[in-house]
Design a protein around this motif. Sequence first.
Motif, PDB file in Angstrom:
ATOM      1  N   HIS A 201      -1.673  -5.338   0.690  1.00 16.63           N
ATOM      2  CA  HIS A 201      -2.286  -4.607  -0.424  1.00 16.63           C
ATOM      3  C   HIS A 201      -1.171  -4.293  -1.417  1.00 16.63           C
ATOM      4  O   HIS A 201      -0.318  -3.442  -1.149  1.00 16.63           O
TER       5      HIS A 201
ATOM      6  N   HIS B 256       1.629  -0.486   5.401  1.00 16.99           N
ATOM      7  CA  HIS B 256       0.673  -0.126   4.339  1.00 16.99           C
ATOM      8  C   HIS B 256       0.950   1.268   3.779  1.00 16.99           C
ATOM      9  O   HIS B 256       1.791   2.012   4.288  1.00 16.99           O
ATOM     10  N   GLY B 257       0.151   1.609   2.748  1.00 15.97           N
ATOM     11  CA  GLY B 257       0.101   2.977   2.246  1.00 15.97           C
ATOM     12  C   GLY B 257      -1.336   3.468   2.291  1.00 15.97           C
ATOM     13  O   GLY B 257      -2.264   2.681   2.124  1.00 15.97           O
TER      14      GLY B 257
ATOM     15  N   GLU C 250       0.388  -0.901  -2.586  1.00 15.37           N
ATOM     16  CA  GLU C 250       1.041  -0.046  -1.592  1.00 15.37           C
ATOM     17  C   GLU C 250       2.541  -0.358  -1.565  1.00 15.37           C
ATOM     18  O   GLU C 250       3.094  -0.885  -0.600  1.00 15.37           O
TER      19      GLU C 250
HETATM   20 ZN    ZN Z   1      -3.321  -1.159   2.870  1.00 14.65          ZN
END
Ligand code: ZN
Length: 388
Positions: A175, A268-269, A178
């Motif tokens: 993503h 991820h974030g 992120e």
């Molecule tokens: Zn993510």
Amino acid sequence: MTHHTPASISCAFDSGNIVVHSITAQATGGWRAELSIRKDRESDFFQWFHFRVAGQPGDMLELVITGLKDSAYPGGWPGYRACVSEDRDFWGRAETSYDEAAGALTIRHQLISSLAWFAYFAPYSMERHHDLVAEIASRPGVLHRELGQSLEGQPIDCLQMGHGPVQVWLYGRQHPGESMAEWWMEGALEKLTDPADPHARLLREACTLHIVPNMNPDGSCRGHLRTNVAGVNLNREWHAPTAERSPEVLCVLNAMDQSGVHWAMDVHGDEAIPAVFIAGFEGIPGWTDDQGVRYNRFRDLLASRTPDFQTRQGYPKAPAGKANLAMSTNQIANRFTASHGCVAMTLEMPFKDNNDLPDAEQGWSPERSKLLAHDCMAVLAQMVAEAG
Ligand code: ZN
């Protein structure tokens, strides 16, 4: 006091994203801008913003980002403070408030110099990515491989080190918004290539480490939150990636099939939860209790090692047999259960802050992302050592 030149706002650069609706001078001095966020191409996701403001030193800015009730994670805005930098090196936080009824985020900031950059999180540009890859690839014992290319022809870089039988995969930024994920990768790579670092020495002895710092370069450049250029969420492609939709995943999965995987971390974030946590692979068809025990051991060791990690908040666990195998952590854990007893995890860092140990000036930051990576690698070294 009169202003000689109007303020101006631009996002025409790497990972830029903002739509300017109006900029008006305020009777009290300074400027008010009404803004919104562009959707990811071919997709309805939006949340990432990154833009530059040019004005006069001392100008008071009121930047209002509207339309956020339709953003990907409306729960990401309450309690959130926008990131701001004057020098594009140190990223602090600006005074920010969210009007939930209006779906409007208001950022108030006084310009110190004539320029300031605002972003959802401290950006990690593709130029910095290339600098990182070049630097790490030049270090002794590191093998650089280009696993494939994105839909727009950008390289999917993998840095490999160590000669042991335990296969470790670290990959991030599926993503693209992120960006903390790539700051984490920078921290991991710096530690793992330090010739004196004891955890890194142990890991390089026992493991072969494969590190993909950015799985979604097209989305990164384009200022996307969640998808590649075709509007595809890469972390829903792992059951059946294709060259047409998701070559970024296909090339990494092919390389994993060649090496096998004992340990995997997908970085991820998280927009809403003000904490660092991991998510596992409960509910995979091939679940074994041994995998679960080692996953929990990793989690608990990390929690005891750093106050920037906790185990109370996180995602709900999937019931038995209900894991979504399109997501990489579930797919990899399940795919390499019988052959490798694989432990896979999704690491989530906050866009907001770790509210157990808040930092008023910076919130969650690149610096803390890098330090967290150091702790994760130390815990991985302990797990590998315990397994003998
Ligand atoms: Zn993510």
